[in-house]
Scaffold this active site. Sequence first.
Site, PDB file in Angstrom:
ATOM      1  N   THR A  13       0.832  -1.200   0.000  1.00  0.00           N
ATOM      2  CA  THR A  13       0.000   0.000   0.000  1.00  0.00           C
ATOM      3  C   THR A  13       0.868   1.251   0.000  1.00  0.00           C
ATOM      4  O   THR A  13       1.989   1.251   0.507  1.00  0.00           O
ATOM      5  CB  THR A  13      -0.952   0.025   1.205  1.00  0.00           C
ATOM      6  OG1 THR A  13      -0.185   0.125   2.415  1.00  0.00           O
ATOM      7  CG2 THR A  13      -1.818  -1.219   1.242  1.00  0.00           C
ATOM      8  N   THR A  16       3.532   4.364  -4.464  1.00  0.00           N
ATOM      9  CA  THR A  16       3.870   5.182  -5.637  1.00  0.00           C
ATOM     10  C   THR A  16       5.115   6.035  -5.422  1.00  0.00           C
ATOM     11  O   THR A  16       5.615   6.644  -6.364  1.00  0.00           O
ATOM     12  CB  THR A  16       2.698   6.110  -6.011  1.00  0.00           C
ATOM     13  OG1 THR A  16       2.389   6.968  -4.909  1.00  0.00           O
ATOM     14  CG2 THR A  16       1.461   5.290  -6.390  1.00  0.00           C
ATOM     15  N   ILE A  19       9.334   5.024   0.582  1.00  0.00           N
ATOM     16  CA  ILE A  19       9.597   3.688   1.096  1.00  0.00           C
ATOM     17  C   ILE A  19       8.744   2.649   0.392  1.00  0.00           C
ATOM     18  O   ILE A  19       9.211   1.560   0.050  1.00  0.00           O
ATOM     19  CB  ILE A  19       9.359   3.648   2.617  1.00  0.00           C
ATOM     20  CG1 ILE A  19      10.409   4.511   3.346  1.00  0.00           C
ATOM     21  CG2 ILE A  19       9.425   2.214   3.140  1.00  0.00           C
ATOM     22  CD1 ILE A  19      10.156   4.653   4.836  1.00  0.00           C
ATOM     23  N   GLY A  20       7.488   2.966   0.140  1.00  0.00           N
ATOM     24  CA  GLY A  20       6.592   2.016  -0.515  1.00  0.00           C
ATOM     25  C   GLY A  20       7.080   1.631  -1.904  1.00  0.00           C
ATOM     26  O   GLY A  20       7.040   0.458  -2.291  1.00  0.00           O
ATOM     27  N   TYR A 154       1.322  11.372  15.221  1.00  0.00           N
ATOM     28  CA  TYR A 154       1.992  10.391  14.369  1.00  0.00           C
ATOM     29  C   TYR A 154       2.612   9.289  15.223  1.00  0.00           C
ATOM     30  O   TYR A 154       2.436   8.096  14.958  1.00  0.00           O
ATOM     31  CB  TYR A 154       3.056  11.075  13.524  1.00  0.00           C
ATOM     32  CG  TYR A 154       3.935  10.126  12.747  1.00  0.00           C
ATOM     33  CD1 TYR A 154       3.464   9.501  11.598  1.00  0.00           C
ATOM     34  CD2 TYR A 154       5.240   9.860  13.164  1.00  0.00           C
ATOM     35  CE1 TYR A 154       4.276   8.635  10.871  1.00  0.00           C
ATOM     36  CE2 TYR A 154       6.052   8.995  12.448  1.00  0.00           C
ATOM     37  CZ  TYR A 154       5.567   8.386  11.309  1.00  0.00           C
ATOM     38  OH  TYR A 154       6.371   7.518  10.608  1.00  0.00           O
TER      39      TYR A 154
END
Length: 264
Positions: A13, A16, A19-20, A154
């Site tokens: 998830t 784009t 890290i992903g 966060y």
Amino acid sequence: MKLDLDGRTALVTGSTQGIGLAIATCLAQAGARVAVNGRDGARVEEAIGKIAERVPGAELVAAPADVTTPEGVERIAGVLPAPDVLINNLGIFGARPALEITDEEWRRYFEINVLAAIRLTRRFLPGMQERGWGRVQYIASDSAVVTPVEMIHYGVSKTALLAVGRGFAKEAAGTGVTVNTVLAGPTHTEGVEDFVYELVDEDLPWEEAQRTFMREHRPQSLLQRLIEPEEIAHMVLYLASPLASATTGGALRVDGGYVDSILP
């Protein structure tokens, strides 16, 4: 070590960028069929193009959807009904004085950083259990342990992910499915560059701004530099591989020594 995911399908998830994107690329390099996710279909296609350029012949699936909604999760399931590897990477962050964080912001951070991952796990974990093999991971942060005063909302959301990961690991006990959380340290992404410049002089060149940020705001780091996204991805790949079959229920650190602890 041969980290081989040939024949496995992975969903990452928020993949784009940052890290992903690095995780999706790394999994593709190991032979996995990888579903790239983001809310914007055009950005998903752009990310797929970047991965394909780095990994010729990679099997990539466009999975545009807002996974913070039940409808988005079902849209993902329509494209990818039975992933073997689920990487819950999606997350947001941002600086805000503690007493100025509104109820709405608290809810938004919980919805995106925590509940989306829970919903995806609830959707795909049962299939992994039935098949007798699977990998579920949550990308948390050093902020889960060392709560940053400039963004406690966060930090709290990432602390929650530690409990989520441990709890679902117990649910998956004995099924051949492992569930782990990765604690990423301060990492060099486009979003983090913007964040750094919120906290240091925006006129500083990037290298100097980075050093100033680490010295003034993250002095605990033993690396004394930002971590590159690929360095996080390497840990994720290992945990997704068959070689990590005895590692579950863990919170594994890729934090550059930021968390001052001798325990993992």
